[in-house]
Write an enzyme that holds these catalytic residues in place. Structure first.
Site, short mmCIF file in Angstrom:
data_model
loop_
_atom_site.label_atom_id
_atom_site.label_comp_id
_atom_site.label_asym_id
_atom_site.label_seq_id
_atom_site.Cartn_x
_atom_site.Cartn_y
_atom_site.Cartn_z
N GLY A 38 7.71 6.11 7.02
CA GLY A 38 6.77 7.22 7.11
C GLY A 38 6.96 7.94 8.43
O GLY A 38 8.06 7.93 9.01
N SER A 39 5.88 8.56 8.89
CA SER A 39 6.01 9.42 10.07
C SER A 39 6.23 8.61 11.34
O SER A 39 5.84 7.44 11.43
CB SER A 39 4.76 10.28 10.22
OG SER A 39 3.70 9.47 10.65
N LYS A 46 0.85 -1.20 0.00
CA LYS A 46 0.00 0.00 0.00
C LYS A 46 0.88 1.24 0.00
O LYS A 46 1.51 1.58 1.00
CB LYS A 46 -0.92 0.03 1.23
CG LYS A 46 -2.00 1.09 1.06
CD LYS A 46 -2.48 1.69 2.34
CE LYS A 46 -1.63 2.80 2.86
NZ LYS A 46 -1.64 4.07 2.13
N CYS A 98 13.48 11.96 4.84
CA CYS A 98 13.75 11.74 6.27
C CYS A 98 15.22 12.00 6.55
O CYS A 98 15.59 12.25 7.69
CB CYS A 98 13.30 10.37 6.72
SG CYS A 98 14.10 9.06 5.86
N GLU A 119 11.00 2.80 9.33
CA GLU A 119 11.95 3.88 9.07
C GLU A 119 11.13 5.15 9.27
O GLU A 119 10.16 5.39 8.54
CB GLU A 119 12.44 3.74 7.63
CG GLU A 119 13.49 4.72 7.25
CD GLU A 119 14.68 4.64 8.16
OE1 GLU A 119 15.06 5.70 8.68
OE2 GLU A 119 15.18 3.52 8.37
N GLU A 168 10.20 17.59 13.56
CA GLU A 168 10.42 17.38 12.13
C GLU A 168 9.32 18.09 11.35
O GLU A 168 8.13 17.85 11.58
CB GLU A 168 10.37 15.87 11.82
CG GLU A 168 10.73 15.57 10.38
CD GLU A 168 10.64 14.09 10.02
OE1 GLU A 168 9.70 13.41 10.49
OE2 GLU A 168 11.50 13.63 9.26
N VAL A 219 2.77 7.45 12.96
CA VAL A 219 2.17 6.25 12.36
C VAL A 219 3.05 5.04 12.64
O VAL A 219 2.56 3.97 13.00
CB VAL A 219 1.95 6.43 10.83
CG1 VAL A 219 1.48 5.15 10.19
CG2 VAL A 219 0.96 7.56 10.55
N GLY A 220 4.36 5.23 12.52
CA GLY A 220 5.29 4.13 12.78
C GLY A 220 5.09 3.55 14.17
O GLY A 220 5.02 2.33 14.34
C1 UN1 Z 1 17.94 9.43 0.56
O1 UN1 Z 1 18.41 10.14 1.44
O2 UN1 Z 1 18.28 9.55 -0.62
O3 UN1 Z 1 12.11 8.59 3.59
C2 UN1 Z 1 16.95 8.40 0.86
C3 UN1 Z 1 13.26 8.93 3.40
C4 UN1 Z 1 14.34 7.87 3.59
C5 UN1 Z 1 15.12 7.67 2.35
C6 UN1 Z 1 16.16 8.69 2.10
N1 UN1 Z 1 13.75 6.64 3.99
O4 UN1 Z 1 13.52 10.06 3.08
#
Ligand code: UN1
Length: 500
Positions: free
Chosen positions: A240-241, A188, A296, A262, A396, A244-245
């Protein structure tokens, strides 16, 4: 296909695309609410339309993934790799076209969009080549004649939930290892960027992925929640955020279900007194403002050592203010819009609130555009000097906002860089070996750059954060095997009998 009302300019074909889901090998229109995917630079212009997936699509997708799993797991790794390699070729062949669509749909510049499609191809190729690497380990046994093997087996059906900011690269670095190691996938993507999800699925199907091995369901957060908790799912990977994570981690904890997340970052660039200031300015600008700061790994904090602070900030602010912000499909554009008007408004509110607090000094940007960009999701590249701690230092924002603090010495600079709940990446600008050694030792981050921007990830090395930035095994390279496989320890002892 219906034509959009938007003005046709040169370059991309602006006819409205139709969105489809992939369930059990069949491309289908959803039966749920209407989904209108718009261009964030001109939100009245439609990129694609479709209908959201429904619960019965989810049940069918998971059932198909369960059914396909034993056959896919038993397919030779090299054959699975050939599908990934074929999909990489399809992505490369469509890099211009699909990269342009990515830019149109998500808002990053066209060069970044095309680069991202090519990057996804590289990721697929890396996992295609995994078949040529060792698949386990052999240990000595304390017992005569015995050997102990540690082999890796796929986990089963993997739920993949991906964010808007890398609509094809992040899905590739989850789906490629999942499939390569023999799992089946129900995916998804973020409903803000469904078109590129369809493209990636098309590439995999076009390369011969068997029915049911991958399903794609376009839906909102509620569908993602149901997917994560579905009884037919064995493991969950999410980017994602943080909020939510955390809720997915809690849900998976209740179910004793492996989960990898992540999440957020508030990544610092540290410019020390001996730094090459021109290089540092280039890299900080790239880290803070490429993809309009929506990574991120973006540089959202800057710590600059006092002796060079005035000079460096003057250089940085001048260059940030000169960045060309506009339609991401235009060649000259250096920064496009953020992903949506909602995102723009939320970031602008946080900056406005900050600007009204003592100790917050807006050095450039921070105000909405009042020209022809006013209707788009545009924000100006923003640099804010902070006298001390502030929500702009901690929260963030996921946009083009860089918060700056000064440090008298290296130790205080590193302390500030490490301040806060996140620990994804950091960048240190110096040629002093002692400072490099100290940064390597002290900074609590998953990715550290010396003299390069905080963003970026190569397909063959581990990627992921410390502290609240990540949970579970790292992504990318061989690190991905930890999450997408389970080990089985096999004691192999010949029977008493001799070979006849
Ligand atoms: C990057 O820095 O090129 O959601 C990749 C994000 C990371 C991936 C970054 N999981 O921005």
């Amino acid at each position: 296909m219906p034509q959009s009302a938007g003005v046709l300019t040169d370059g991309p074909d602006r006819s409205v695309r139709s969105l489809r889901h992939l369930v059990a090998g069949e491309w289908r229109s959803g039966g749920g609410d209407e989904l209108v995917d718009v261009n964030p630079a001109r939100p009245r212009e439609t990129v694609a339309v479709g209908r959201l997936a429904q619960d019965r699509d989810l049940d069918q997708a998971v059932a198909a993934a369960r059914d396909a799993f034993p056959r896919w797991a038993a397919t030779p790794h090299h054959v699975r790799g050939r599908v990934l390699d074929g999909a990489a070729g399809i992505l490369d062949a469509h890099a211009e076209e699909w990269g342009t669509e990515l830019s149109w749909e998500e808002g990053k510049t066209r060069a970044e969009g095309i680069g991202e499609v090519r990057r996804a191809a590289e990721i697929l190729r890396y996992y295609a080549s995994e078949a040529s690497r060792p698949v386990g380990e052999v240990f000595a046994s304390p017992r005569p004649g015995e050997q102990i093997q540690v082999i890796h087996r796929p986990v089963g059906v993997v739920a993949v939930v991906t964010p808007f900011n890398f609509p094809v690269a992040i899905p590739a670095w989850k789906i490629a290892p999942a499939l390569g190691y023999g799992n089946t996938v129900v995916w998804k993507p973020a409903s803000l960027v469904p078109l590129l999800a369809v493209r990636l699925a098309e590439a995999l199907v076009g390369a011969g992925l068997p029915e049911g091995v991958l399903s794609l369901l376009i839906g909102g957060g509620a569908l993602g929640g149901r997917l994560v908790e579905h009884p037919g799912v064995d493991a969950v990977t999410f980017t994602g955020s943080t909020s939510v994570g955390r809720s997915l981690i809690a849900a998976c904890g209740r179910l004793a279900r492996p989960v990898q997340t992540e999440m957020g970052g508030k990544n610092a660039a540290v410019v020390l007194a001996d730094a090459d200031l021109g290089l540092a300015a280039d890299e900080v600008l790239a880290g803070a403002f490429r993809s309009a700061g929506q990574k991120c790994t973006a540089t959202s904090r800057l710590v600059v050592q006092e002796p060079v602070a005035d000079e460096f900030l003057a250089l940085l602010v001048k260059r940030a203010a000169a960045l060309q912000v506009g339609d991401p499909l235009e060649q000259a554009t250096e920064m496009g819009p953020v992903v949506s008007l909602d995102a723009r408004n939320e970031i602008q509110r946080a900056v406005d609130a900050g600007a009204s607090r003592a100790g917050v000094d807006l050095l450039t940007g921070g105000r909405p555009y009042d020209d022809d960009r006013t209707d788009g999701a545009f924000l100006a590249p923003t640099v804010v000097a902070l006298a001390g701690d502030d929500p702009l230092w901690r929260d963030e924002l996921f946009g083009p906002v860089l918060s700056v603090r000064r440090a008298p010495d290296v130790q205080e600079a590193f302390r500030l860089a490490d301040d806060g709940e996140f620990g994804l990446s950091a960048a240190v600008f110096t040629d002093d070996l002692r400072s490099v050694a100290a940064a390597t030792e002290q900074l609590d981050v998953g990715v550290l750059h010396i003299n390069s921007e905080t963003a970026g990830a190569d397909p063959h090395v581990p990627f992921g954060g410390s502290k609240q930035s990540a949970y579970g095994p790292k992504e990318q390279g061989r690190a991905a095997r930890e999450f997408f496989t389970r080990t089985k320890t096999v004691y192999v002892r010949p029977s008493q009998g001799r070979v006849q």
